[in-house]
Design a protein around this motif. Structure first.
Motif: not given
Length: 265
Positions: A225-227, A257-261
């Protein structure tokens, strides 16, 4: 004359041929600027980055700000094993008519690669009974004050910027804690060859009280997520992905787009 950001070879004498090869390779790689070095903890840590094909490991070798050792696939350090591994890992998606060329190339690189990788600051990584050798050497280097650099991507897609991380690299923290009683930090690192920059994110410290499986997942998700967030926050640029896919398929950081977001919206 361009030179690495820091001389990380102060702890041993290098063979002259290796120094010559290293000089040539340095001049064929992008020059990087470092951002976020204030995020690095004072103690040795584990730097976790995007592989970006060959660019991530080369950036680590030449531009990490402190003494370090990078995890390197053990097969790439054995001349007999290089051709099969290199062909399957580097060039599996090449056009059928060009496969003969890449098979030949996989045999040609089997001559210099083991020599170069063995003399670089690397730790061989194994996926059999020898894996404990990888962990023991890594713990030893952390104890000596060196950082460990790991590029843990697999071939399972994640979000275009990254491919899913193989989780068991996080077990290094458990072994280090058993040996020293200290909880090591994992630091996310985004390598952007097209921008000529390396970016460090906020550290995540290992929690020895947490169950192993939950801690593996927590650390991996935090790193991915951070990367991704670092990559998306930067000016528009082409992302060089882990697998060696056709260049026309390389994504832009703005396309991802980050999946976790997504799940939290």
């Amino acid at each position: 004359m361009r030179s690495p950001a820091v001389n990380v070879k102060e702890d041993r004498k290098e063979p002259r041929l290796f120094r010559v090869l290293r000089w040539f390779v340095l001049r064929l790689t992008p020059e990087y600027r470092l951002y976020g070095t204030d995020q690095l903890p004072e103690e040795p840590c584990v730097l976790v980055g995007n592989h970006s094909q060959m660019y991530g490991p080369l950036a680590a070798e030449f531009y990490m700000p402190r003494r370090h050792y990078t995890w390197c696939v053990g097969e790439m350090m054995n001349r007999q094993e290089v051709p099969a591994y290199a062909y399957e890992d580097f060039w599996p998606r090449k056009q059928k008519g060009l496969r003969w060329y890449y098979r030949l190339l996989s045999h040609l690189v089997a001559v210099p690669l083991p020599y170069i990788l063995t003399n670089a600051h690397t730790i061989p990584v194994y996926h059999d009974a020898r894996v404990m050798t990888t962990f023991r050497k890594s713990v030893g280097q952390l104890q000596s004050g060196a950082d460990i650099v790991i590029f843990p991507e697999s071939h399972q897609p994640y979000n275009g910027i990254l491919w899913h991380f193989q989780e068991h690299f996080t077990d290094l923290a458990k072994l280090y804690y058993r040996k020293t009683g200290s909880a090591v930090c994992f630091v996310p690192m985004y390598v952007a060859p097209k921008l000529g920059s390396i970016h460090f994110g906020e550290p995540v410290r290992y929690c020895p009280e947490a169950p192993d499986g939950a801690e593996r997942k927590r650390i991996c998700e935090a790193m991915m997520t951070s990367i991704t967030e670092i990559a998306v926050s930067l000016p528009e640029h082409t992302v060089i992905p882990y697998p060696n896919i056709p260049k026309r398929e390389y994504p832009l950081n703005t396309d991802c787009k980050p999946p976790l977001l997504k799940e939290n919206q």
